[in-house]
Design a protein around this motif. Sequence first.
Motif, PDB file in Angstrom:
ATOM      1  N   HIS A 133       0.826  -1.219   0.000  1.00 28.36           N
ATOM      2  CA  HIS A 133       0.000   0.000   0.000  1.00 28.36           C
ATOM      3  C   HIS A 133       0.858   1.266   0.000  1.00 28.36           C
ATOM      4  O   HIS A 133       0.675   2.147  -0.850  1.00 28.36           O
ATOM      5  N   HIS A 134       1.770   1.367   0.954  1.00 30.14           N
ATOM      6  CA  HIS A 134       2.609   2.564   1.050  1.00 30.14           C
ATOM      7  C   HIS A 134       3.467   2.716  -0.208  1.00 30.14           C
ATOM      8  O   HIS A 134       3.603   3.821  -0.759  1.00 30.14           O
ATOM      9  N   GLN A 135       4.031   1.604  -0.669  1.00 29.71           N
ATOM     10  CA  GLN A 135       4.840   1.652  -1.885  1.00 29.71           C
ATOM     11  C   GLN A 135       4.030   2.118  -3.086  1.00 29.71           C
ATOM     12  O   GLN A 135       4.518   2.884  -3.921  1.00 29.71           O
ATOM     13  N   THR A 136       2.772   1.674  -3.169  1.00 36.61           N
ATOM     14  CA  THR A 136       1.922   2.074  -4.303  1.00 36.61           C
ATOM     15  C   THR A 136       1.661   3.572  -4.288  1.00 36.61           C
ATOM     16  O   THR A 136       1.666   4.218  -5.351  1.00 36.61           O
ATOM     17  N   TYR A 137       1.431   4.152  -3.107  1.00 35.94           N
ATOM     18  CA  TYR A 137       1.230   5.601  -3.044  1.00 35.94           C
ATOM     19  C   TYR A 137       2.474   6.344  -3.527  1.00 35.94           C
ATOM     20  O   TYR A 137       2.371   7.348  -4.232  1.00 35.94           O
ATOM     21  N   VAL A 138       3.643   5.862  -3.148  1.00 32.46           N
ATOM     22  CA  VAL A 138       4.895   6.478  -3.606  1.00 32.46           C
ATOM     23  C   VAL A 138       5.021   6.374  -5.116  1.00 32.46           C
ATOM     24  O   VAL A 138       5.331   7.358  -5.807  1.00 32.46           O
ATOM     25  N   ASN A 139       4.767   5.179  -5.641  1.00 30.74           N
ATOM     26  CA  ASN A 139       4.865   4.983  -7.088  1.00 30.74           C
ATOM     27  C   ASN A 139       3.872   5.858  -7.843  1.00 30.74           C
ATOM     28  O   ASN A 139       4.218   6.482  -8.862  1.00 30.74           O
ATOM     29  N   ASN A 140       2.639   5.886  -7.374  1.00 29.58           N
ATOM     30  CA  ASN A 140       1.610   6.691  -8.028  1.00 29.58           C
ATOM     31  C   ASN A 140       1.967   8.170  -8.018  1.00 29.58           C
ATOM     32  O   ASN A 140       1.780   8.880  -9.015  1.00 29.58           O
ATOM     33  N   LEU A 141       2.472   8.642  -6.863  1.00 33.57           N
ATOM     34  CA  LEU A 141       2.844  10.047  -6.760  1.00 33.57           C
ATOM     35  C   LEU A 141       3.936  10.391  -7.768  1.00 33.57           C
ATOM     36  O   LEU A 141       3.843  11.409  -8.473  1.00 33.57           O
ATOM     37  N   ASN A 142       4.953   9.565  -7.856  1.00 27.33           N
ATOM     38  CA  ASN A 142       6.032   9.816  -8.818  1.00 27.33           C
ATOM     39  C   ASN A 142       5.508   9.868 -10.246  1.00 27.33           C
ATOM     40  O   ASN A 142       5.903  10.735 -11.043  1.00 27.33           O
TER      41      ASN A 142
END
Length: 217
Positions: free
Chosen positions: A30-39
């Motif tokens: 979940h946290h990794q996905t938010y980082v990826n999406n933001l980038n």
Amino acid sequence: MFELRKLPYEADAFGDFLSAETFSFHHGKHHQTYVNNLNNLIKDTEFAGKDLVYIIKNSNGGIFNNAAQVYNHDFYFDCIKPKTCSGCGCSLDDSFKAAVEKDFGSMENLKEEFIKGATTLFGSGWFWLVYNTQNQKLELVATSNAATPITEDKIPLLVVDVWEHAYYVDHRNARPAYLDKFYAHINWEFVSKAYEWAIKEGMNSVSFYANELHPVK
């Protein structure tokens, strides 16, 4: 480019509060996905190269949702620690304890109101203890989905994640059981330090915290 922050402890260190499997999904997915999406969302936009707090306070829609969730999760993972704390408030700074007693009556009252508020928050979201820069008081704030108090110039001191992905693996739908164990694992030293910096630096303390984890590159 933003990167997933590292956990300040081992993922299997929390016993029956949170399992390594929970951290695998919550932090690793979940946290990794938010980082990826933001980038991906800020690439070639006005937000490319901006710091996290600037993006949160000046964006909306998908960019805001993912930026805020990166920050919210960062803060949540610092608010907990493996070692349990008996009673209400280990490693408390005297000035923070005095502020709690002034605004809530006692540490025990804060615990009661915090758990009640987090239990009754409908749906997915976050429950916070914040320092209100306008009236210089401690307050409890509920936010839904990705919303975060920093958009209202309220400085986070403590947060619990009440999205089901935070606790469903270990506690199923029993949010009160999760919250009871959460309160025993609060990192009061971190909370007290957040209060100290809030008093000293105001909203600058929020940016300082986020930029330490996500320096602008």
